[in-house]
Design a protein around this motif. Structure first.
Motif, mmCIF file in Angstrom:
data_model
loop_
_atom_site.group_PDB
_atom_site.id
_atom_site.type_symbol
_atom_site.label_atom_id
_atom_site.label_comp_id
_atom_site.label_asym_id
_atom_site.label_seq_id
_atom_site.Cartn_x
_atom_site.Cartn_y
_atom_site.Cartn_z
ATOM 1 N N GLN A 62 0.834 -1.207 0.000
ATOM 2 C CA GLN A 62 0.000 0.000 0.000
ATOM 3 C C GLN A 62 0.867 1.254 0.000
ATOM 4 O O GLN A 62 0.550 2.238 -0.672
ATOM 5 C CB GLN A 62 -0.934 -0.002 1.205
ATOM 6 N N MET A 63 1.965 1.222 0.732
ATOM 7 C CA MET A 63 2.898 2.355 0.720
ATOM 8 C C MET A 63 3.445 2.584 -0.687
ATOM 9 O O MET A 63 3.495 3.720 -1.179
ATOM 10 C CB MET A 63 4.066 2.099 1.682
ATOM 11 N N CYS A 64 3.867 1.502 -1.337
ATOM 12 C CA CYS A 64 4.431 1.611 -2.691
ATOM 13 C C CYS A 64 3.395 2.154 -3.668
ATOM 14 O O CYS A 64 3.704 3.014 -4.507
ATOM 15 C CB CYS A 64 4.916 0.247 -3.171
ATOM 16 N N GLY A 65 2.150 1.653 -3.572
ATOM 17 C CA GLY A 65 1.080 2.136 -4.435
ATOM 18 C C GLY A 65 0.821 3.618 -4.236
ATOM 19 O O GLY A 65 0.648 4.374 -5.203
ATOM 20 N N ARG A 66 0.805 4.052 -2.973
ATOM 21 C CA ARG A 66 0.565 5.468 -2.671
ATOM 22 C C ARG A 66 1.687 6.352 -3.190
ATOM 23 O O ARG A 66 1.446 7.453 -3.714
ATOM 24 C CB ARG A 66 0.421 5.660 -1.162
ATOM 25 N N ILE A 67 2.929 5.888 -3.042
ATOM 26 C CA ILE A 67 4.075 6.661 -3.527
ATOM 27 C C ILE A 67 3.939 6.893 -5.030
ATOM 28 O O ILE A 67 4.143 8.005 -5.530
ATOM 29 C CB ILE A 67 5.402 5.939 -3.194
ATOM 30 N N GLY A 68 3.600 5.836 -5.778
ATOM 31 C CA GLY A 68 3.424 5.979 -7.225
ATOM 32 C C GLY A 68 2.280 6.908 -7.572
ATOM 33 O O GLY A 68 2.421 7.788 -8.434
ATOM 34 N N LEU A 75 9.264 3.999 -8.100
ATOM 35 C CA LEU A 75 10.077 4.058 -6.887
ATOM 36 C C LEU A 75 11.492 4.547 -7.174
ATOM 37 O O LEU A 75 12.042 5.368 -6.427
ATOM 38 C CB LEU A 75 10.114 2.663 -6.258
ATOM 39 N N ALA A 76 12.086 4.058 -8.263
ATOM 40 C CA ALA A 76 13.454 4.484 -8.606
ATOM 41 C C ALA A 76 13.501 5.971 -8.924
ATOM 42 O O ALA A 76 14.460 6.665 -8.576
ATOM 43 C CB ALA A 76 13.976 3.676 -9.790
ATOM 44 N N GLY A 77 12.444 6.485 -9.584
ATOM 45 C CA GLY A 77 12.389 7.908 -9.910
ATOM 46 C C GLY A 77 12.340 8.777 -8.669
ATOM 47 O O GLY A 77 12.971 9.845 -8.605
ATOM 48 N N VAL A 78 11.608 8.330 -7.655
ATOM 49 C CA VAL A 78 11.515 9.085 -6.395
ATOM 50 C C VAL A 78 12.853 9.063 -5.667
ATOM 51 O O VAL A 78 13.311 10.096 -5.156
ATOM 52 C CB VAL A 78 10.408 8.488 -5.492
ATOM 53 N N ILE A 79 13.489 7.889 -5.624
ATOM 54 C CA ILE A 79 14.792 7.779 -4.963
ATOM 55 C C ILE A 79 15.823 8.656 -5.669
ATOM 56 O O ILE A 79 16.617 9.364 -5.033
ATOM 57 C CB ILE A 79 15.268 6.313 -4.944
ATOM 58 N N LEU A 80 15.799 8.668 -7.005
ATOM 59 C CA LEU A 80 16.740 9.470 -7.786
ATOM 60 C C LEU A 80 16.594 10.952 -7.490
ATOM 61 O O LEU A 80 17.584 11.680 -7.382
ATOM 62 C CB LEU A 80 16.501 9.211 -9.282
ATOM 63 N N GLU A 81 15.354 11.405 -7.327
ATOM 64 C CA GLU A 81 15.100 12.834 -7.122
ATOM 65 C C GLU A 81 15.442 13.305 -5.714
ATOM 66 O O GLU A 81 15.882 14.438 -5.521
ATOM 67 C CB GLU A 81 13.627 13.137 -7.411
ATOM 68 N N HIS A 82 15.273 12.445 -4.728
ATOM 69 C CA HIS A 82 15.372 12.909 -3.338
ATOM 70 C C HIS A 82 16.502 12.282 -2.521
ATOM 71 O O HIS A 82 16.738 12.700 -1.391
ATOM 72 C CB HIS A 82 14.046 12.646 -2.616
ATOM 73 N N TYR A 83 17.207 11.288 -3.068
ATOM 74 C CA TYR A 83 18.257 10.626 -2.299
ATOM 75 C C TYR A 83 19.509 10.470 -3.157
ATOM 76 O O TYR A 83 19.524 10.838 -4.326
ATOM 77 C CB TYR A 83 17.758 9.258 -1.783
ATOM 78 N N SER A 84 20.568 9.901 -2.586
ATOM 79 C CA SER A 84 21.848 9.839 -3.289
ATOM 80 C C SER A 84 21.805 8.818 -4.425
ATOM 81 O O SER A 84 21.127 7.796 -4.348
ATOM 82 C CB SER A 84 22.971 9.462 -2.313
ATOM 83 N N ILE A 385 10.204 7.279 2.658
ATOM 84 C CA ILE A 385 9.585 8.070 1.590
ATOM 85 C C ILE A 385 8.105 8.294 1.881
ATOM 86 O O ILE A 385 7.582 9.401 1.716
ATOM 87 C CB ILE A 385 9.750 7.366 0.227
ATOM 88 N N ALA A 386 7.414 7.235 2.320
ATOM 89 C CA ALA A 386 5.969 7.324 2.569
ATOM 90 C C ALA A 386 5.637 8.230 3.750
ATOM 91 O O ALA A 386 4.467 8.569 3.966
ATOM 92 C CB ALA A 386 5.396 5.933 2.809
ATOM 93 N N PHE A 391 6.308 15.766 -0.077
ATOM 94 C CA PHE A 391 5.782 15.374 -1.386
ATOM 95 C C PHE A 391 4.709 14.289 -1.315
ATOM 96 O O PHE A 391 4.122 13.931 -2.327
ATOM 97 C CB PHE A 391 6.898 14.956 -2.360
ATOM 98 N N MET A 392 4.396 13.771 -0.125
ATOM 99 C CA MET A 392 3.264 12.851 0.023
ATOM 100 C C MET A 392 2.019 13.583 0.519
ATOM 101 O O MET A 392 0.903 13.052 0.421
ATOM 102 C CB MET A 392 3.616 11.719 0.996
#
Length: 427
Positions: A62-68, A75-84, A385-386, A391-392
């Protein structure tokens, strides 16, 4: 009557989405092998894990679905934008390696089952199935393809039917399900890590997040992946949560019936080691009859056709977002060549692993354990992230989700550390 049932089934499948497909894909040949090994080796001894893993996989997915849904990115796009980037590279590398091993073992198990049921050489079925999966994923439009995946999920009912064919002592089954049983041994611990890994797998995290974005594109809520802010409503998130619950519950029901079937037949008959996919099905024939044997073998093929595209697709979404490539099953080949190249390459590399003489069922079993270890850092990142309100927004985690999420991270981390310690020291 048959027409009415078909219409009802079509309407039911029309109301389920990425959460259901994700849950069904969780019971891939890797999962089937792990659950079959569980029943064969320990009988009903680990059946209690069905209730244990269910709530945790629901919360994480459910967390993954909400993030998308909320970010409009995978998920990779979110990590790329906000983490190393280093963190992203490590995460995606682990994902692709585990997925490729899974794909290869799944294809081997499917080809072996097809050879057993229909004849013709193993190599023929391996190449034919691999080519068919790649062609379907690249050339079939997303709307049609998502419907195909939903119908393929129905092949999992073959394991429910198999269990019904077998004579069961339901009193013993329910006692084992409700009362946990523990053994302090390396095999018992390894199997728990394998079950956790095949049930709560990193590829499912990446797949569902990206598929929720694909659905938003189809519904006109966003123009493309990673472009713009989706229009998300509380009702939409609630609907996604419900769809995920249905998918994960379905997944756990199938896990239950596979363990029950193999415990009542293979374990009871003294068959405690499964070396190949055909052996798992063949061993059922003298113990439970031809029907059980046919259903079990056919289920491996059907679930593989569902799961291999999900595994390859999850790798493609992650790599494409990491490399800044156009992505999405909703795009034609010419619009996202890099994305589809990853799908084709990971599937073909997976296929080639079968030429190395690696035992497919054993490979599936170890791939499940590898997933169990790789899932820990990814889950921790998903929870962090969640909880990011920047951004959530209003769709951050509830306290209950956080508690359940961190509990399963801790449990899988401890199980993984204990397993590694045992393998290294023998203690």
């Amino acid at each position: 009557m048959a027409l009415r049932l078909l219409k009802a089934l079509k309407g039911l499948l029309g109301n389920v989405g990425p959460g259901f497909i994700t849950g069904a894909a969780d019971d891939d040949p890797s999962g089937i092998a792990t659950y079959a090994q569980t029943g064969a080796i320990f009988g009903y001894g680990q059946l209690w894990l069905v209730w244990f893993t269910g709530p945790f996989m629901i919360v994480i997915q459910q967390m993954c679905g909400r993030i998308g849904m909320v970010t409009g990115k995978g998920l990779a796009g979110v990590i790329l934008e906000h983490y190393s980037r280093r963190l992203l590279y490590v995460t995606v590398s682990l994902l692709v390696i585990a997925n490729t091993i899974n794909i290869g073992a799944d294809l081997g198990a499917m080809a072996s089952s097809a050879q057993m049921l229909l004849g013709l050489p193993f190599l023929f079925w391996l190449i034919f199935i691999t080519g068919s999966v790649i062609a379907l994923e690249i050339f079939v439009p997303y709307r049609t393809y998502s419907r195909i995946l939903k119908y393929l999920a129905l092949t999992l009912f073959s394991y429910v039917l198999t269990a019904l064919v077998v004579r069961l002592d339901w009193k013993v089954v329910f006692h084992a399900t409700l009362v946990p049983h523990f053994e302090f041994s390396a095999d018992y611990l390894f199997n728990i890590v394998a079950i956790l890994g095949t049930t709560i797998s990193p590829y499912l995290f990446f797949w569902q997040a990206s598929q929720e974005v694909e659905e938003e594109i189809v519904n006109g809520q966003i123009s493309d992946m990673g472009i713009g802010k989706p229009r998300v409503t509380q009702w939409g998130v609630t609907e996604m949560d419900g769809d995920t619950v249905v998918g994960m519950f379905f997944s756990q029901v199938i896990m239950f019936f596979i363990i029950v079937t193999t415990a009542a037949t293979l374990h009871a008959g003294g068959v405690t080691k499964i070396q190949t996919a055909s052996q798992a099905a063949e061993a059922l024939r003298p113990l439970a009859g031809d029907l059980a044997y046919l259903l079990f073998a056919a289920g491996i093929i059907g679930t593989g056709l569902l799961a291999v595209p999900v595994l390859a697709g999850a790798s493609a979404y992650a790599v494409a977002e990491t490399a800044g490539l156009k992505e999405g099953l909703g795009k034609k080949l010419g619009w996202a060549p890099g994305f589809y190249a990853v799908i084709a390459a990971s599937t073909m590399i997976g296929m080639s692993l079968n030429w190395l003489g690696i035992n497919p069922i054993r490979a599936l079993y170890y791939a499940a354990a590898l997933n169990g270890l790789a899932a820990v850092p990814v889950m921790a990142l998903v929870i962090i992230i969640a909880n990011r309100k920047d951004f959530m927004g209003q769709f951050v985690n509830s306290k209950a989700s956080n508690v359940l999420g961190w509990i399963i991270v801790l449990i899988m981390a401890l199980a993984g550390v204990a397993l590694i310690f045992n393998l290294v020291t023998g203690k």
